[in-house]
Scaffold this motif. Structure first.
Motif: not given
Ligand code: SF4
Length: 72
Positions: A18-24, A37-39, A60-62
């Motif tokens: 996860c690159i912590t982009c916040g999209l999810c 990171i995302s949880h 999710c970009p990754v």
């Protein structure tokens, strides 16, 4: 009588990367919380948010969001 099969999401996980982009969290704040990171929030009825979870996993970009679903 409608027999459309509904899928039930039983598990949602974030794989490493996860690159912590916040999209999810933006797409499904009821399910995801992004800190370091995302949880995935515990004790959630994922099926209520199935379409948002699917969208988050797709966008999710990754591509680290995975989920399990079973036919109902
Ligand atoms: S969308 Fe993917 S990369 Fe972005 S915070 Fe969520 S899990 Fe991490």
């Amino acid at each position: 009588m409608s027999c459309a099969s509904k899928k039930r999401i039983t598990k949602v996980e974030i794989e490493p990367g996860c690159i912590t982009c916040g999209l999810c969290e933006f797409i499904a704040p009821e399910v995801f919380v992004v800190t370091d990171i995302s949880h995935v929030k515990p004790e959630i009825d994922y099926t209520m948010y199935a379409s948002a979870i699917e969208q988050a996993a797709q966008e999710c970009p990754v591509q680290v969001i995975t989920y399990k679903e079973e036919e109902q």
